[in-house]
Design an enzyme around this catalytic site. Structure first.
Site, PDB file in Angstrom:
ATOM      1  N   TYR A   1     -30.488  20.116   2.304  1.00 24.08           N
ATOM      2  CA  TYR A   1     -30.509  18.124   1.969  1.00 24.08           C
ATOM      3  C   TYR A   1     -30.497  18.142   3.129  1.00 24.08           C
ATOM      4  O   TYR A   1     -30.023  18.606   3.709  1.00 24.08           O
ATOM      5  CB  TYR A   1     -29.951  17.369   0.647  1.00 24.08           C
ATOM      6  CG  TYR A   1     -28.768  17.493   1.402  1.00 24.08           C
ATOM      7  CD1 TYR A   1     -27.477  18.044   0.981  1.00 24.08           C
ATOM      8  CD2 TYR A   1     -28.512  16.224   2.254  1.00 24.08           C
ATOM      9  CE1 TYR A   1     -26.073  17.680   1.793  1.00 24.08           C
ATOM     10  CE2 TYR A   1     -27.367  15.770   2.143  1.00 24.08           C
ATOM     11  CZ  TYR A   1     -26.286  16.516   2.376  1.00 24.08           C
ATOM     12  OH  TYR A   1     -24.772  16.644   2.011  1.00 24.08           O
TER      13      TYR A   1
ATOM     14  N   ARG B   1     -32.375  21.226  11.140  1.00 25.64           N
ATOM     15  CA  ARG B   1     -31.394  22.052  10.348  1.00 25.64           C
ATOM     16  C   ARG B   1     -31.693  21.990   9.724  1.00 25.64           C
ATOM     17  O   ARG B   1     -31.465  22.939   8.533  1.00 25.64           O
ATOM     18  CB  ARG B   1     -30.595  20.700  10.719  1.00 25.64           C
ATOM     19  CG  ARG B   1     -29.114  21.518   9.841  1.00 25.64           C
ATOM     20  CD  ARG B   1     -27.958  20.059   9.930  1.00 25.64           C
ATOM     21  NE  ARG B   1     -27.915  18.803   9.470  1.00 25.64           N
ATOM     22  CZ  ARG B   1     -27.995  17.947   9.072  1.00 25.64           C
ATOM     23  NH1 ARG B   1     -26.510  17.125  10.561  1.00 25.64           N
ATOM     24  NH2 ARG B   1     -28.184  16.309   8.724  1.00 25.64           N
TER      25      ARG B   1
ATOM     26  N   ARG C   1     -32.290  30.755 -15.848  1.00 25.93           N
ATOM     27  CA  ARG C   1     -30.759  31.145 -15.098  1.00 25.93           C
ATOM     28  C   ARG C   1     -29.874  32.231 -15.166  1.00 25.93           C
ATOM     29  O   ARG C   1     -29.777  32.807 -16.108  1.00 25.93           O
ATOM     30  CB  ARG C   1     -29.767  29.582 -16.090  1.00 25.93           C
ATOM     31  CG  ARG C   1     -28.115  29.910 -15.568  1.00 25.93           C
ATOM     32  CD  ARG C   1     -26.875  29.389 -16.325  1.00 25.93           C
ATOM     33  NE  ARG C   1     -25.944  28.985 -15.857  1.00 25.93           N
ATOM     34  CZ  ARG C   1     -24.687  29.622 -15.277  1.00 25.93           C
ATOM     35  NH1 ARG C   1     -24.875  30.556 -15.838  1.00 25.93           N
ATOM     36  NH2 ARG C   1     -23.864  29.166 -14.657  1.00 25.93           N
TER      37      ARG C   1
ATOM     38  N   HIS D   1     -27.743  34.461 -12.068  1.00 25.70           N
ATOM     39  CA  HIS D   1     -27.172  33.668 -10.323  1.00 25.70           C
ATOM     40  C   HIS D   1     -28.433  34.809  -9.672  1.00 25.70           C
ATOM     41  O   HIS D   1     -28.176  33.531  -8.338  1.00 25.70           O
ATOM     42  CB  HIS D   1     -25.698  34.675 -10.099  1.00 25.70           C
ATOM     43  CG  HIS D   1     -24.622  33.738 -10.707  1.00 25.70           C
ATOM     44  ND1 HIS D   1     -24.667  33.534 -12.838  1.00 25.70           N
ATOM     45  CD2 HIS D   1     -23.319  33.254 -10.251  1.00 25.70           C
ATOM     46  CE1 HIS D   1     -23.219  33.249 -12.654  1.00 25.70           C
ATOM     47  NE2 HIS D   1     -22.714  32.725 -11.007  1.00 25.70           N
TER      48      HIS D   1
ATOM     49  N   LYS E   1     -14.340  25.880 -13.021  1.00 23.26           N
ATOM     50  CA  LYS E   1     -15.630  26.380 -13.286  1.00 23.26           C
ATOM     51  C   LYS E   1     -16.810  25.267 -13.163  1.00 23.26           C
ATOM     52  O   LYS E   1     -17.476  25.058 -13.699  1.00 23.26           O
ATOM     53  CB  LYS E   1     -15.569  26.444 -14.876  1.00 23.26           C
ATOM     54  CG  LYS E   1     -17.056  27.795 -15.445  1.00 23.26           C
ATOM     55  CD  LYS E   1     -16.307  28.677 -16.377  1.00 23.26           C
ATOM     56  CE  LYS E   1     -17.583  29.058 -16.899  1.00 23.26           C
ATOM     57  NZ  LYS E   1     -17.895  30.058 -15.884  1.00 23.26           N
TER      58      LYS E   1
ATOM     59  N   GLU F   1     -12.398  38.187  -7.368  1.00 25.19           N
ATOM     60  CA  GLU F   1     -12.963  38.153  -8.716  1.00 25.19           C
ATOM     61  C   GLU F   1     -14.925  38.503  -8.673  1.00 25.19           C
ATOM     62  O   GLU F   1     -14.834  38.479  -7.015  1.00 25.19           O
ATOM     63  CB  GLU F   1     -12.766  37.330  -9.336  1.00 25.19           C
ATOM     64  CG  GLU F   1     -13.214  35.612  -8.765  1.00 25.19           C
ATOM     65  CD  GLU F   1     -13.332  34.787  -8.786  1.00 25.19           C
ATOM     66  OE1 GLU F   1     -13.255  34.456 -10.824  1.00 25.19           O
ATOM     67  OE2 GLU F   1     -13.407  33.554  -9.395  1.00 25.19           O
TER      68      GLU F   1
ATOM     69  N   LEU G   1     -11.604  32.284 -10.896  1.00 18.46           N
ATOM     70  CA  LEU G   1     -12.042  31.547 -12.292  1.00 18.46           C
ATOM     71  C   LEU G   1     -10.493  32.557 -13.221  1.00 18.46           C
ATOM     72  O   LEU G   1     -10.590  33.815 -13.139  1.00 18.46           O
ATOM     73  CB  LEU G   1     -13.200  31.703 -12.336  1.00 18.46           C
ATOM     74  CG  LEU G   1     -13.047  30.832 -13.710  1.00 18.46           C
ATOM     75  CD1 LEU G   1     -12.882  29.278 -13.427  1.00 18.46           C
ATOM     76  CD2 LEU G   1     -14.671  31.096 -14.345  1.00 18.46           C
TER      77      LEU G   1
HETATM   78  C1  LIG Z   1     -16.690  33.447 -10.901  1.00 17.40           C
HETATM   79  C2  LIG Z   1     -16.368  33.758 -11.995  1.00 17.40           C
HETATM   80  N1  LIG Z   1     -15.371  34.565 -12.718  1.00 17.40           N
HETATM   81  C3  LIG Z   1     -14.560  35.034 -14.014  1.00 17.40           C
HETATM   82  C4  LIG Z   1     -15.738  34.582 -14.815  1.00 17.40           C
HETATM   83  C5  LIG Z   1     -14.950  34.891 -15.906  1.00 17.40           C
HETATM   84  O1  LIG Z   1     -15.435  34.168 -17.044  1.00 17.40           O
HETATM   85  P1  LIG Z   1     -15.506  34.409 -18.009  1.00 17.40           P
HETATM   86  O2  LIG Z   1     -14.575  35.229 -19.235  1.00 17.40           O
HETATM   87  O3  LIG Z   1     -14.031  33.455 -19.137  1.00 17.40           O
HETATM   88  O4  LIG Z   1     -16.890  34.713 -19.329  1.00 17.40           O
HETATM   89  C6  LIG Z   1     -16.467  34.358 -13.978  1.00 17.40           C
HETATM   90  C7  LIG Z   1     -18.167  33.441 -15.838  1.00 17.40           C
HETATM   91  O5  LIG Z   1     -18.920  32.882 -15.375  1.00 17.40           O
HETATM   92  C8  LIG Z   1     -17.531  33.632 -13.410  1.00 17.40           C
HETATM   93  O6  LIG Z   1     -17.921  32.891 -13.124  1.00 17.40           O
END
Ligand SMILES: Cc1ncc(COP(=O)(O)O)c(C=O)c1O
Length: 285
Positions: free
Chosen positions: A33, A52, A100, A102, A148, A181, A206
């Site tokens: 944006y 930019r 949806r 990624h 999340k 992760e 997460l």
């Molecule tokens: C960044 C991230 N790590 C780990 C997980 C796995 O989490 P869960 O077992 O609750 O699906 C997710 C799930 O979307 C995530 O986005």
């Protein structure tokens, strides 16, 4: 006078201005944006903002929805239709609408939204005359991976990096060379001693629900595990590697970067843990 927004080719009153629920800006913060100042009806530093904007779009590999010329014309029209003499124009471009997932979707049309708002120069002057207060806070952008949140742009870029290398997932590595992760999964290894290892929960990952359930099942079955961070080297040299998530369950990993894990087939412990998790799901359903 009702405020008018520009949304993908249409000038609409704000109450009718809306975007698709699967817009990637809404679901992944996958967009960019600009906010441009308007003084006496004129845009200030228009070229700087355009440069930019084009740079940000380029960095995210989002196609510009149109050339700079027509874009500037629409910006002027939004300013005019909103009768803004002094104020701002807000412009947002997202990757567009797609089911949806990624990684960058193919063939989406970028979405373009603009709004304009009047601001009072007198009020701005009064504020400036009094001065303002500031507080300091830790810079946590973005150090709260435990939330999340839909600010998933870094995760999108990680998943795209995986896809670019024909990989299923990207395991992210922190500044100390420790694995955090996956972009949408939790990362696990089985070391050469047969110990199951995954990173403890903190603000750096997460707290996966699948991860937690699997740990509970391991505890019940007396399978030993260790909650600790592990290095990229440990990952490359692990006996087994697997990942967990609500979508993938327990999924064996057979190659990390250029390193074949074990003999290149799903490891026996990973296969057993997947079965344990499948059984857990069966029992819970
Ligand atoms: C960044 C991230 N790590 C780990 C997980 C796995 O989490 P869960 O077992 O609750 O699906 C997710 C799930 O979307 C995530 O986005």
């Amino acid at each position: 006078m009702s405020r008018i927004a520009y949304v993908n080719g249409q000038y609409l009153p704000h109450r009718h201005a809306s975007i698709h629920i699967e817009d990637r800006g809404y679901q992944f913060a996958d967009g960019v944006y600009e906010v441009v100042t308007i003084v006496n009806g004129k845009m200030i530093d228009e070229e700087g903002h355009m440069e930019r904007l084009w740079r940000s779009l380029g960095e995210l590999q989002i196609d510009a929805p149109m050339k700079a010329g027509p874009l500037k014309m629409i910006m002027r029209e939004v300013v005019r239709r909103n009768g803004v003499v002094n104020g701002i124009i807000y412009l947002q471009i997202t990757r567009g609408v797609a089911p949806r997932d990624h990684p960058f979707p193919k063939n989406t049309t970028p979405a373009l939204v603009m709004t304009a708002k009047r601001l009072s120069m007198d009020k701005s002057e009064r504020t400036a005359q009094a001065g303002v207060n500031v507080v300091t806070v830790p810079d946590i952008r973005w150090d709260r991976c435990d939330i999340k949140s839909v600010s998933l742009l870094p995760n999108v870029l990680a998943k795209q990096a995986a896809k670019d290398k024909n990989a299923y997932e990207a395991f992210q590595v922190d500044k100390n060379g420790m694995v955090t992760e996956g972009s949408s999964t939790n990362a696990w290894i089985v070391n050469q001693d047969g110990k199951v290892i995954t990173r403890p929960t903190s603000n750096e990952i997460l707290a996966g629900i699948t991860r937690a359930s699997l740990l509970r099942e391991l505890e019940k079955k007396g399978v030993e595990f260790e909650l600790r961070s592990f290095t990229v080297e440990e990952l490359h040299n692990a006996r087994e590697v697997f990942l967990t998530s609500s979508t993938s369950y327990v999924l064996p990993v057979v190659k990390v970067d250029e390193h074949v894990i074990g003999n290149g087939n799903p490891g026996s412990i990973s296969v057993t843990l997947r079965q344990i998790y499948r059984d857990f799901m069966e029992d819970a359903s």
